[in-house]
Design a protein around this motif. Structure first.
Motif, PDB file in Angstrom:
ATOM      1  N   LEU A  59      19.138 -69.306  19.731  1.00  0.00           N
ATOM      2  CA  LEU A  59      18.012 -70.244  19.704  1.00  0.00           C
ATOM      3  C   LEU A  59      17.117 -70.051  20.924  1.00  0.00           C
ATOM      4  O   LEU A  59      15.886 -70.105  20.831  1.00  0.00           O
ATOM      5  N   GLY A  60      17.745 -69.826  22.082  1.00  0.00           N
ATOM      6  CA  GLY A  60      16.968 -69.581  23.292  1.00  0.00           C
ATOM      7  C   GLY A  60      16.141 -68.316  23.185  1.00  0.00           C
ATOM      8  O   GLY A  60      14.972 -68.283  23.610  1.00  0.00           O
ATOM      9  N   GLU A  61      16.713 -67.286  22.617  1.00  0.00           N
ATOM     10  CA  GLU A  61      15.985 -66.034  22.431  1.00  0.00           C
ATOM     11  C   GLU A  61      14.798 -66.230  21.494  1.00  0.00           C
ATOM     12  O   GLU A  61      13.719 -65.664  21.720  1.00  0.00           O
ATOM     13  N   GLN A  62      14.990 -67.017  20.450  1.00  0.00           N
ATOM     14  CA  GLN A  62      13.883 -67.302  19.532  1.00  0.00           C
ATOM     15  C   GLN A  62      12.763 -68.044  20.251  1.00  0.00           C
ATOM     16  O   GLN A  62      11.578 -67.738  20.066  1.00  0.00           O
ATOM     17  N   ALA A  63      13.128 -69.023  21.075  1.00  0.00           N
ATOM     18  CA  ALA A  63      12.126 -69.803  21.801  1.00  0.00           C
ATOM     19  C   ALA A  63      11.347 -68.922  22.763  1.00  0.00           C
ATOM     20  O   ALA A  63      10.112 -69.008  22.853  1.00  0.00           O
ATOM     21  N   VAL A  64      12.046 -68.054  23.489  1.00  0.00           N
ATOM     22  CA  VAL A  64      11.385 -67.152  24.440  1.00  0.00           C
ATOM     23  C   VAL A  64      10.473 -66.173  23.708  1.00  0.00           C
ATOM     24  O   VAL A  64       9.379 -65.857  24.170  1.00  0.00           O
ATOM     25  N   ALA A  65      10.928 -65.697  22.559  1.00  0.00           N
ATOM     26  CA  ALA A  65      10.118 -64.761  21.783  1.00  0.00           C
ATOM     27  C   ALA A  65       8.832 -65.419  21.300  1.00  0.00           C
ATOM     28  O   ALA A  65       7.775 -64.778  21.236  1.00  0.00           O
ATOM     29  N   LEU A  66       8.899 -66.699  20.979  1.00  0.00           N
ATOM     30  CA  LEU A  66       7.716 -67.418  20.508  1.00  0.00           C
ATOM     31  C   LEU A  66       6.765 -67.774  21.647  1.00  0.00           C
ATOM     32  O   LEU A  66       5.550 -67.764  21.474  1.00  0.00           O
ATOM     33  N   GLU A  67       7.331 -68.089  22.825  1.00  0.00           N
ATOM     34  CA  GLU A  67       6.487 -68.499  23.949  1.00  0.00           C
ATOM     35  C   GLU A  67       7.124 -68.073  25.269  1.00  0.00           C
ATOM     36  O   GLU A  67       7.921 -68.796  25.850  1.00  0.00           O
ATOM     37  N   ASP A  68       6.737 -66.893  25.718  1.00  0.00           N
ATOM     38  CA  ASP A  68       7.308 -66.348  26.954  1.00  0.00           C
ATOM     39  C   ASP A  68       6.877 -67.145  28.183  1.00  0.00           C
ATOM     40  O   ASP A  68       7.514 -67.061  29.235  1.00  0.00           O
ATOM     41  N   GLN A  69       5.819 -67.939  28.060  1.00  0.00           N
ATOM     42  CA  GLN A  69       5.315 -68.710  29.196  1.00  0.00           C
ATOM     43  C   GLN A  69       6.005 -70.067  29.346  1.00  0.00           C
ATOM     44  O   GLN A  69       5.625 -70.862  30.212  1.00  0.00           O
ATOM     45  N   SER A  70       7.004 -70.341  28.524  1.00  0.00           N
ATOM     46  CA  SER A  70       7.711 -71.623  28.591  1.00  0.00           C
ATOM     47  C   SER A  70       8.909 -71.521  29.526  1.00  0.00           C
ATOM     48  O   SER A  70       9.889 -70.823  29.241  1.00  0.00           O
ATOM     49  N   ALA A  71       8.851 -72.230  30.649  1.00  0.00           N
ATOM     50  CA  ALA A  71       9.963 -72.240  31.604  1.00  0.00           C
ATOM     51  C   ALA A  71      11.212 -72.835  30.972  1.00  0.00           C
ATOM     52  O   ALA A  71      12.330 -72.352  31.186  1.00  0.00           O
ATOM     53  N   ASP A  72      11.032 -73.889  30.175  1.00  0.00           N
ATOM     54  CA  ASP A  72      12.185 -74.546  29.551  1.00  0.00           C
ATOM     55  C   ASP A  72      12.874 -73.639  28.537  1.00  0.00           C
ATOM     56  O   ASP A  72      14.095 -73.704  28.370  1.00  0.00           O
ATOM     57  N   ALA A  73      12.106 -72.796  27.871  1.00  0.00           N
ATOM     58  CA  ALA A  73      12.700 -71.847  26.925  1.00  0.00           C
ATOM     59  C   ALA A  73      13.592 -70.857  27.669  1.00  0.00           C
ATOM     60  O   ALA A  73      14.716 -70.565  27.247  1.00  0.00           O
ATOM     61  N   HIS A  74      13.092 -70.343  28.778  1.00  0.00           N
ATOM     62  CA  HIS A  74      13.877 -69.394  29.569  1.00  0.00           C
ATOM     63  C   HIS A  74      15.112 -70.075  30.164  1.00  0.00           C
ATOM     64  O   HIS A  74      16.178 -69.460  30.231  1.00  0.00           O
ATOM     65  N   PHE A  75      14.973 -71.340  30.566  1.00  0.00           N
ATOM     66  CA  PHE A  75      16.137 -72.027  31.133  1.00  0.00           C
ATOM     67  C   PHE A  75      17.183 -72.297  30.054  1.00  0.00           C
ATOM     68  O   PHE A  75      18.390 -72.204  30.324  1.00  0.00           O
ATOM     69  N   ALA A  76      16.746 -72.636  28.853  1.00  0.00           N
ATOM     70  CA  ALA A  76      17.699 -72.863  27.759  1.00  0.00           C
ATOM     71  C   ALA A  76      18.489 -71.592  27.462  1.00  0.00           C
ATOM     72  O   ALA A  76      19.707 -71.640  27.228  1.00  0.00           O
ATOM     73  N   LEU A  77      17.806 -70.452  27.511  1.00  0.00           N
ATOM     74  CA  LEU A  77      18.499 -69.175  27.311  1.00  0.00           C
ATOM     75  C   LEU A  77      19.447 -68.904  28.469  1.00  0.00           C
ATOM     76  O   LEU A  77      20.594 -68.484  28.267  1.00  0.00           O
ATOM     77  N   PHE A  78      18.988 -69.158  29.698  1.00  0.00           N
ATOM     78  CA  PHE A  78      19.843 -68.987  30.882  1.00  0.00           C
ATOM     79  C   PHE A  78      21.104 -69.836  30.782  1.00  0.00           C
ATOM     80  O   PHE A  78      22.205 -69.366  31.095  1.00  0.00           O
ATOM     81  N   CYS A  79      20.953 -71.075  30.349  1.00  0.00           N
ATOM     82  CA  CYS A  79      22.082 -71.998  30.263  1.00  0.00           C
ATOM     83  C   CYS A  79      23.202 -71.417  29.401  1.00  0.00           C
ATOM     84  O   CYS A  79      24.369 -71.391  29.799  1.00  0.00           O
ATOM     85  N   ASN A  80      22.839 -70.909  28.235  1.00  0.00           N
ATOM     86  CA  ASN A  80      23.849 -70.378  27.325  1.00  0.00           C
ATOM     87  C   ASN A  80      24.396 -69.032  27.793  1.00  0.00           C
ATOM     88  O   ASN A  80      25.590 -68.760  27.651  1.00  0.00           O
ATOM     89  N   LEU A  81      23.550 -68.202  28.379  1.00  0.00           N
ATOM     90  CA  LEU A  81      24.024 -66.928  28.914  1.00  0.00           C
ATOM     91  C   LEU A  81      25.016 -67.164  30.059  1.00  0.00           C
ATOM     92  O   LEU A  81      26.040 -66.477  30.163  1.00  0.00           O
ATOM     93  N   GLY A  82      24.697 -68.138  30.908  1.00  0.00           N
ATOM     94  CA  GLY A  82      25.585 -68.448  32.021  1.00  0.00           C
ATOM     95  C   GLY A  82      26.931 -68.976  31.555  1.00  0.00           C
ATOM     96  O   GLY A  82      27.979 -68.596  32.084  1.00  0.00           O
ATOM     97  N   GLU A  83      26.907 -69.841  30.554  1.00  0.00           N
ATOM     98  CA  GLU A  83      28.163 -70.388  30.039  1.00  0.00           C
ATOM     99  C   GLU A  83      29.000 -69.317  29.352  1.00  0.00           C
ATOM    100  O   GLU A  83      30.228 -69.355  29.400  1.00  0.00           O
ATOM    101  N   LEU A  84      28.348 -68.364  28.724  1.00  0.00           N
ATOM    102  CA  LEU A  84      29.088 -67.264  28.112  1.00  0.00           C
ATOM    103  C   LEU A  84      29.812 -66.435  29.170  1.00  0.00           C
ATOM    104  O   LEU A  84      30.918 -65.943  28.952  1.00  0.00           O
ATOM    105  N   LEU A  85      29.192 -66.304  30.346  1.00  0.00           N
ATOM    106  CA  LEU A  85      29.815 -65.544  31.429  1.00  0.00           C
ATOM    107  C   LEU A  85      31.007 -66.269  32.040  1.00  0.00           C
ATOM    108  O   LEU A  85      31.893 -65.638  32.613  1.00  0.00           O
ATOM    109  N   ARG A  86      31.002 -67.612  31.931  1.00  0.00           N
ATOM    110  CA  ARG A  86      32.133 -68.346  32.514  1.00  0.00           C
ATOM    111  C   ARG A  86      32.939 -69.071  31.428  1.00  0.00           C
ATOM    112  O   ARG A  86      33.492 -70.139  31.655  1.00  0.00           O
ATOM    113  N   ILE A  87      33.008 -68.438  30.280  1.00  0.00           N
ATOM    114  CA  ILE A  87      33.700 -69.031  29.138  1.00  0.00           C
ATOM    115  C   ILE A  87      35.170 -69.301  29.436  1.00  0.00           C
ATOM    116  O   ILE A  87      35.772 -70.229  28.903  1.00  0.00           O
TER     117      ILE A  87
END
Length: 213
Positions: A59-87
Motif C-alpha cells: 500500500l505504501g508503494e502504491q501511495a508513493v507511486a501515485l504521489e512522490d511528493q507526499s511525505a506521509d506516503a514515504h513515511f507509511a512505506l518506511f514504517c512497514n519496511l522498518g517493521e519487516l527488518l525487525r520482525i
C-alpha cells in the motif's frame, strides 16, 4: 471523416482515464498502510505480523507511486519496511539492501517535511542505536528525540528510545522516569502496540538502575 472522429474520441477518453488515474486520492492508501503497520505490531503470531507488514509495504508503494511528493506516503512505506527488518525483535541488518531502502524512505520523508515528528523520532531512535552506521552520533539522536518530546508531549516511542539511550550512558534515574512516563502515556492512549514493549523496558531499566546502585 468518421474514422478521424472515432480516433479523436478514443484519444480524448484515454486522456480522461489517465487524468482520473493521476487524480486518485492517496490518503486512503496512506491510512491503510499505517493501519497495517499498527496491526502488524500488535499481532501475536509472526506469520500474521509478516502478512500485515507486507500488505502495508504494498500500500505504501502504491501511495508513493501515485504521489512522490507526499511525505506521509514515504513515511507509511518506511514504517512497514522498518517493521519487516525487525520482525524477529531488534532490527536485523542482515539485509543491506532492505536497510538502505528503509533509510531512503525515511530520508525522503524528512526531505519533503523537515518537521515531520514521527520521522524525526524514527531518525533519532536509529541514531542512538546505530550511530556509526548512520554516520552520526548518539548525542544528535538524543537531541532529536528531546525535540520530538517537546513538540509532542504525548510521544511514547521517542520517550522509550531516549530512556534506553540514557540507560546506556549511565543516567539510570532519568531513564526510568522517561520509560515510566511512556508506559503511562501508552496506557492512557490505549496503545496496544506500545504497552507490552514499554512495560518490558520499564522493568529492564529498573533492574539496571538497582544493579548500578
Amino acid at each position: 471523416m468518421i474514422a478521424r472522429l472515432v480516433v479523436i474520441v478514443l484519444l480524448a477518453l484515454g486522456s480522461s482515464w489517465t487524468s482520473l488515474a493521476h487524480a486518485q486520492p492517496i490518503q486512503p492508501l496512506i491510512n491503510d498502510a499505517m493501519q497495517e503497520c499498527h496491526l502488524g505490531r500488535v499481532a501475536p503470531e509472526r506469520a500474521i505480523r509478516l502478512a500485515h507488514f507486507e500488505r502495508g509495504r504494498q500500500l505504501g508503494e502504491q501511495a508513493v507511486a501515485l504521489e512522490d511528493q507526499s511525505a506521509d506516503a514515504h513515511f507509511a512505506l518506511f514504517c512497514n519496511l522498518g517493521e519487516l527488518l525487525r520482525i524477529d525483535g531488534e532490527m536485523s541488518l542482515s539485509s543491506v539492501m532492505g536497510f538502505r531502502r528503509m533509510m531512503k524512505e525515511l530520508d525522503r520523508t524528512l526531505e519533503l517535511a523537515p518537521g515531520h515528528l514521527d520521522a524525526l523520532s524514527a531518525r533519532g531512535t536509529l541514531l542512538v542505536r546505530l550511530p556509526f552506521i548512520l554516520g552520526g552520533d548518539a548525542d544528535k539522536g538524543e537531541q532529536l528525540l528531546q525535540h520530538v518530546i517537546e513538540k509532542e508531549p504525548q510521544a511514547v516511542n521517542a520517550r522509550l528510545s531516549l530512556a534506553k539511550s540514557y540507560c546506556g550512558r549511565g543516567r539510570h534515574h532519568d531513564a526510568v522516569t522517561l520509560a515510566s512516563e511512556a508506559l503511562a502515556l501508552a496506557r492512557a492512549q490505549q496503545r496496544a502496540d506500545f504497552i507490552p514493549e514499554a512495560t518490558q523496558i520499564v522493568a529492564q531499566l529498573r533492574s539496571a538502575a538497582n544493579k548500578a546502585n
